[in-house]
Design a protein around this motif. Structure first.
Motif, short mmCIF file in Angstrom:
data_model
loop_
_atom_site.label_atom_id
_atom_site.label_comp_id
_atom_site.label_asym_id
_atom_site.label_seq_id
_atom_site.Cartn_x
_atom_site.Cartn_y
_atom_site.Cartn_z
N ARG A 65 40.99 60.77 49.36
CA ARG A 65 39.79 60.74 50.19
C ARG A 65 38.76 59.76 49.62
NH1 ARG A 65 35.26 62.75 49.25
NH2 ARG A 65 36.02 64.30 47.77
N GLU A 66 38.50 59.86 48.32
CA GLU A 66 37.49 58.99 47.72
C GLU A 66 37.87 57.51 47.80
OE1 GLU A 66 34.42 59.25 46.64
OE2 GLU A 66 34.28 61.41 46.95
N VAL A 67 39.14 57.20 47.52
CA VAL A 67 39.58 55.81 47.61
C VAL A 67 39.44 55.31 49.05
CG1 VAL A 67 41.55 54.23 47.38
CG2 VAL A 67 41.10 55.95 45.60
N ARG A 68 39.86 56.14 50.00
CA ARG A 68 39.76 55.76 51.42
C ARG A 68 38.30 55.56 51.83
NH1 ARG A 68 41.87 59.96 53.36
NH2 ARG A 68 39.97 60.92 54.09
N GLU A 69 37.42 56.48 51.41
CA GLU A 69 36.00 56.37 51.79
C GLU A 69 35.35 55.13 51.21
OE1 GLU A 69 34.97 61.15 52.15
OE2 GLU A 69 34.01 59.98 50.57
N GLU A 70 35.66 54.79 49.96
CA GLU A 70 34.99 53.69 49.30
C GLU A 70 35.59 52.32 49.60
OE1 GLU A 70 34.62 54.60 45.13
OE2 GLU A 70 33.29 56.30 45.54
N SER A 71 36.90 52.29 49.89
CA SER A 71 37.56 50.98 50.03
C SER A 71 38.48 50.86 51.24
CB SER A 71 38.40 50.70 48.78
OG SER A 71 39.49 51.60 48.70
#
Length: 143
Positions: A55-61
């Motif tokens: 989720r964090e990787v998808r949200e940020e990049s």
């Protein structure tokens, strides 16, 4: 005061994302110019480590990750966090940076990352300092 205190500890995932011979690193506006690091973010209640990393990787990049593996953890007492270091893999390298989260994110070759960790990059780019778990995670991603 004889009062029981139950200090809060918030889990944070911090990850290096690998694609072929490259590692995804990002930077925040508040950091020293030229410094890049692993992506990171707070876990949400009910998430697994793998779900939080994705989720964090998808949200940020906008990068979609597959396999995730745990590397190490580090307490970060201010602001009461437990940093959980991971390495994630992706098959697709397209990046769209969320500019509310990051100033920039980009793929670096493993050689560039080595030079950044050693403070020898020709463009004066650097990576996280040795005392931070980000440095350990990025170093592990080089293996």
């Amino acid at each position: 005061c004889k009062t029981d205190h139950f200090p809060r500890t918030d889990p944070v995932v911090i990850m290096a994302v690998c694609h072929e011979d490259k590692i995804l690193l990002g930077r925040q506006r508040s950091w020293t110019p030229g410094m890049y690091s692993a992506l990171a973010g707070f876990m949400e209640p009910g998430e697994t480590l793998e779900q939080a990393v994705a989720r964090e990787v998808r949200e940020e990049s906008s990068v979609i990750v597959g396999a995730v593996r745990y590397v190490a953890s580090q307490p970060w007492p201010f602001p009461s966090s437990l940093m959980i270091g991971c390495i994630a893999e992706t098959k697709k390298a397209d990046i769209v940076v969320d500019e509310k989260e990051l100033e920039n994110a980009r793929w670096f070759t493993r050689e560039e990352v080595r030079l950044m960790l050693e403070r020898k990059h020709p463009d004066n780019l650097t990576a996280s300092m040795p005392h931070a778990i980000a440095h350990l995670v990025i170093t592990a991603a080089l293996q």
